[in-house]
Design an enzyme around this catalytic site. Structure first.
Site: not given
Ligand code: PCA
Length: 201
Positions: A78, A88, A141, A165
């Site tokens: 990342e 979500r 995260c 990730h």
């Protein structure tokens, strides 16, 4: 030099988190680095404090946080953490914040201070599927990645930080499904490679 590597508890009703399985298999020493590990709750409310406790207990020069990204087929280094929480689905405390900052009145984003391009090159040289990702999402995260970089930006001790990730493990993916997965050995090796590159500066 000391590196703190964190993983997350399982979330979303799963019994396993690939990041936890892999991080718990890391050796105590990787190249020049002494490796210390910690497990973070998959919780907006509790993960930041758990991360800061782990940092205060170890005083690492390098922190690599690792999380599972179910939809990804490659190891994703990342590049950027954003100051946004927008869930979500619920975290492990049932919290589902929408459109809120990780830290109020703080910068919109922080870049990883680990060498993302060098890590990518080293992962690819080891024949591991890998990518740079420009979004760690807006779930826990990213919350932890942003919290880490905000902490580092305000810390008097030099601290370099980043986030990786990882895909799910084959056993987490339903038989016959086309969902991506990666073997545990490859994920463990990938994390070690990212740490090794970080240790070189
Ligand atoms: N993955 C989630 C949170 C915990 C984890 O391992 C994420 O990508 O936000």
């Amino acid at each position: 030099m000391k590196a703190l590597v964190t993983a997350f508890e399982p979330f979303g009703g799963e019994r396993v988190n690939a990041s936890l399985e892999a991080v718990s298999r890391l050796p105590a020493r990787i190249a020049k680095l002494d490796v210390v590990t910690a497990v973070l709750p998959t919780s907006y409310a509790r993960s930041r404090a758990a991360l800061e406790v782990a940092i205060a207990q170890t005083w690492p020069e390098i922190v690599l946080c690792v999380g599972q990204a179910g939809d990804r087929a490659a190891l994703c280094v990342e590049r950027v953490a954003i100051n946004l929480q927008d869930a979500r689905s619920a975290d492990n405390d049932g919290a589902q914040p929408q459109d809120t900052p990780v830290v109020a009145n703080a910068p919109a984003a922080y870049f990883s201070t680990l060498p993302v391009k060098k890590a990518l090159a080293a992962l690819q040289a080891a024949q591991l599927p890998a990518e740079i990702s420009n979004s760690a999402g807006t779930f826990v995260c990213n919350h932890v990645f942003y919290s880490l970089m905000h902490y580092a930006a305000n810390s008097e001790r030099p601290l370099r930080g980043g986030f990786l990730h990882v895909p799910c493990l084959p056993g987490q993916v339903a038989r016959g499904s086309k969902a991506p997965a990666m073997a545990l050995d490859h994920i463990v090796r990938g994390i070690a490679i990212v740490l090794e590159t970080a240790g070189k500066g």
